[in-house]
Design a protein around this motif. Structure first.
Motif, PDB file in Angstrom:
ATOM      1  N   VAL A 131      58.704 -51.886  -0.738  1.00 22.85           N
ATOM      2  CA  VAL A 131      58.074 -52.049   0.600  1.00 22.85           C
ATOM      3  C   VAL A 131      58.204 -50.803   1.580  1.00 22.85           C
ATOM      4  CG1 VAL A 131      58.267 -53.416   2.750  1.00 22.85           C
ATOM      5  CG2 VAL A 131      58.460 -54.681   0.749  1.00 22.85           C
ATOM      6  N   PRO A 132      59.241 -50.230   1.594  1.00 26.27           N
ATOM      7  CA  PRO A 132      59.365 -48.768   2.487  1.00 26.27           C
ATOM      8  C   PRO A 132      58.722 -47.852   1.977  1.00 26.27           C
ATOM      9  CG  PRO A 132      61.614 -49.741   1.917  1.00 26.27           C
ATOM     10  CD  PRO A 132      60.903 -50.630   1.049  1.00 26.27           C
ATOM     11  N   GLU A 133      58.340 -47.625   0.711  1.00 24.01           N
ATOM     12  CA  GLU A 133      57.494 -46.757   0.035  1.00 24.01           C
ATOM     13  C   GLU A 133      56.036 -47.018   0.308  1.00 24.01           C
ATOM     14  OE1 GLU A 133      57.798 -43.415  -1.725  1.00 24.01           O
ATOM     15  OE2 GLU A 133      59.642 -43.836  -0.497  1.00 24.01           O
ATOM     16  N   LYS A 134      55.741 -48.358   0.294  1.00 25.73           N
ATOM     17  CA  LYS A 134      54.381 -48.928   0.763  1.00 25.73           C
ATOM     18  C   LYS A 134      53.932 -48.727   2.221  1.00 25.73           C
ATOM     19  CE  LYS A 134      53.704 -52.852  -2.463  1.00 25.73           C
ATOM     20  NZ  LYS A 134      54.930 -52.795  -3.403  1.00 25.73           N
ATOM     21  N   ILE A 135      55.061 -48.861   3.123  1.00 30.73           N
ATOM     22  CA  ILE A 135      54.691 -48.431   4.354  1.00 30.73           C
ATOM     23  C   ILE A 135      54.462 -46.949   4.613  1.00 30.73           C
ATOM     24  CG2 ILE A 135      55.820 -48.675   6.648  1.00 30.73           C
ATOM     25  CD1 ILE A 135      57.409 -50.903   5.702  1.00 30.73           C
ATOM     26  N   LYS A 136      55.439 -46.349   4.167  1.00 36.89           N
ATOM     27  CA  LYS A 136      55.068 -44.674   4.285  1.00 36.89           C
ATOM     28  C   LYS A 136      53.851 -44.220   3.587  1.00 36.89           C
ATOM     29  CE  LYS A 136      57.391 -40.172   3.078  1.00 36.89           C
ATOM     30  NZ  LYS A 136      58.163 -39.596   2.393  1.00 36.89           N
ATOM     31  N   GLY A 137      53.607 -44.978   2.399  1.00 34.37           N
ATOM     32  CA  GLY A 137      52.041 -44.482   1.763  1.00 34.37           C
ATOM     33  C   GLY A 137      51.004 -44.725   2.633  1.00 34.37           C
ATOM     34  N   SER A 138      50.941 -46.103   3.181  1.00 34.68           N
ATOM     35  CA  SER A 138      49.679 -46.749   3.850  1.00 34.68           C
ATOM     36  C   SER A 138      49.875 -45.744   5.260  1.00 34.68           C
ATOM     37  CB  SER A 138      49.975 -48.017   4.312  1.00 34.68           C
ATOM     38  OG  SER A 138      51.165 -48.474   4.808  1.00 34.68           O
ATOM     39  N   ALA A 139      50.936 -45.479   5.722  1.00 35.26           N
ATOM     40  CA  ALA A 139      51.153 -44.593   7.048  1.00 35.26           C
ATOM     41  C   ALA A 139      50.340 -43.282   6.927  1.00 35.26           C
ATOM     42  CB  ALA A 139      52.295 -44.730   7.597  1.00 35.26           C
ATOM     43  N   LEU A 140      50.738 -42.940   5.716  1.00 35.33           N
ATOM     44  CA  LEU A 140      50.114 -41.276   5.532  1.00 35.33           C
ATOM     45  C   LEU A 140      48.529 -41.538   5.564  1.00 35.33           C
ATOM     46  CD1 LEU A 140      53.027 -40.107   3.244  1.00 35.33           C
ATOM     47  CD2 LEU A 140      52.177 -39.020   5.444  1.00 35.33           C
ATOM     48  N   ILE A 141      48.113 -42.666   4.701  1.00 36.37           N
ATOM     49  CA  ILE A 141      46.667 -42.609   4.578  1.00 36.37           C
ATOM     50  C   ILE A 141      46.121 -43.096   5.979  1.00 36.37           C
ATOM     51  CG2 ILE A 141      44.930 -44.152   3.689  1.00 36.37           C
ATOM     52  CD1 ILE A 141      46.806 -44.532   1.418  1.00 36.37           C
ATOM     53  N   LEU A 142      46.785 -43.783   6.909  1.00 29.73           N
ATOM     54  CA  LEU A 142      46.296 -43.944   8.182  1.00 29.73           C
ATOM     55  C   LEU A 142      46.202 -42.921   8.772  1.00 29.73           C
ATOM     56  CD1 LEU A 142      45.849 -45.797  10.449  1.00 29.73           C
ATOM     57  CD2 LEU A 142      48.205 -46.248  10.768  1.00 29.73           C
ATOM     58  N   GLN A 143      46.999 -41.911   8.674  1.00 24.38           N
ATOM     59  CA  GLN A 143      47.116 -40.763   9.543  1.00 24.38           C
ATOM     60  C   GLN A 143      45.783 -39.745   9.176  1.00 24.38           C
ATOM     61  OE1 GLN A 143      49.686 -36.525   9.167  1.00 24.38           O
ATOM     62  NE2 GLN A 143      51.079 -38.234   9.327  1.00 24.38           N
ATOM     63  N   LEU A 144      45.517 -39.979   8.197  1.00 28.79           N
ATOM     64  CA  LEU A 144      44.121 -39.334   7.444  1.00 28.79           C
ATOM     65  C   LEU A 144      42.991 -40.050   8.029  1.00 28.79           C
ATOM     66  CD1 LEU A 144      44.854 -38.857   3.743  1.00 28.79           C
ATOM     67  CD2 LEU A 144      44.922 -37.036   5.400  1.00 28.79           C
ATOM     68  N   ALA A 145      42.792 -41.441   7.942  1.00 32.54           N
ATOM     69  CA  ALA A 145      41.632 -42.370   8.418  1.00 32.54           C
ATOM     70  C   ALA A 145      41.740 -41.955  10.035  1.00 32.54           C
ATOM     71  CB  ALA A 145      41.938 -43.613   8.014  1.00 32.54           C
TER      72      ALA A 145
END
Length: 323
Positions: A131-145
């Motif tokens: 879960v922590p990695e999922k949150i980090k990965g999604s947050a980085l994609i969000l930063q791009l979006a």
């Protein structure tokens, strides 16, 4: 509405045909176009009805029958916080959000990394981890979006969108931060009408409605638990203070999700067919339920959504029966 400026976006089509001497079509072409109507004079004291009439009078692309709809959009813009996008990013400020009205997901404050489009596949791989990695990965994609210039690139990454959708549908209940990050990514797409088919293709609206319903039930359970705990202990005890703080954090995170989720649905509701589907899935009762909250930003958004829906008598009746 424009996602970052006080402006309306008018989408229209231009069709040109060349006729022969018998008035038969020889050549035909159709092109989609977009006009942005900037409203520099819009302020908290602006007469919305008068401005709506002026917009329609000056823009012949908008039919007079759309007056009520234009009023609703202007009302929303009038109550939305001012937003700005910067064309240049700095390490301390990676990307400005598409809408400052939507509070930045809390996970971002824990990430010092600046996202790069070149690494988006790596970020997607994180969604297969814990879960922590999922949150980090999604947050980085969000930063791009959050940067509109990146959306056309992200849309080409079908594998990324597929894993985001799968996690959103199957694992959203593992973490409200994770769900917020992913719905925020799709919200960025929903801010532009051209990307609405993409959001619909992945059935993000339907899944968002499902999550909203679950979160509303969860909120009711929290309220019942708080009431029970308060009956057991004197109001001023340290235990009660701890309980209150615990639920304040949970509610704040939940409302953060709800604001993004309702905003995404509001964008998609530009299509009346989609709006009807939302009504059939009891969107109105969820919006009415959300009026119990104390979050001003959420309330402004909810009232704007209800005002848009109130154009139809059936929706008004639903509002009365749900209140």
């Amino acid at each position: 509405v424009h996602p970052t400026e006080k402006a309306l976006i008018v989408n229209y089509s231009i069709e040109a045909t060349v006729l022969d001497e018998y008035q038969n079509t020889m050549i035909g072409d159709k092109k989609d176009a977009q006009k942005i109507i900037r409203l520099k004079s819009l302020s908290p004291s602006t007469d919305i009805r008068a401005l709506a009439k002026e917009v329609i009078n000056r823009c012949k692309l908008i039919h007079p029958t759309k007056l009520v709809e234009v009023e609703q959009l202007l009302f929303y813009l009038q109550n939305r916080r001012d937003t700005n996008l910067t064309s240049e990013a700095t390490p301390s400020d990676p990307q400005k959000p598409i809408s400052d009205e939507l509070e930045q997901p809390s996970i971002d404050s824990q990430i010092n990394e600046i996202a790069s489009l070149n690494d988006i596949d790596d970020y997607a791989e994180m969604l297969y981890e814990n879960v922590p990695e999922k949150i980090k990965g999604s947050a980085l994609i969000l930063q791009l979006a959050r940067n509109p210039d990146n959306l056309s690139e992200i849309i080409q990454k079908e594998s990324v969108l597929n894993v985001l959708t799968r996690v959103y549908k199957e694992e959203w209940n593992q973490s409200i931060e994770l769900a917020t990050n992913i719905v925020y990514i799709f919200f960025c797409f929903s801010s532009f009408t051209d990307f609405h088919p993409l959001v619909s293709q992945y059935r993000i609206g339907a899944q968002t409605m499902t999550i909203i319903e679950a979160e509303m039930k969860k909120y009711d359970q929290w309220m019942e638990e708080i009431a029970r705990e308060q009956k057991k202990k004197p109001r001023d005890t340290r235990a009660n203070i701890t309980i209150d703080n615990k639920y304040k954090v949970l509610i704040r995170k939940q409302e953060q999700f709800l604001r993004v989720a309702f905003y995404l649905l509001l964008n998609l509701a530009e299509d009346l067919k989609v709006e009807l589907k939302m009504r059939n899935k009891t969107i109105i009762s969820h919006l009415i339920h959300a009026l119990d909250r104390d979050n001003n930003d959420l309330l402004i958004l909810v009232v704007s959504f209800l005002k848009k829906l109130s154009v139809f008598v059936e929706n008004k009746n639903d509002m009365v029966s749900s209140s």
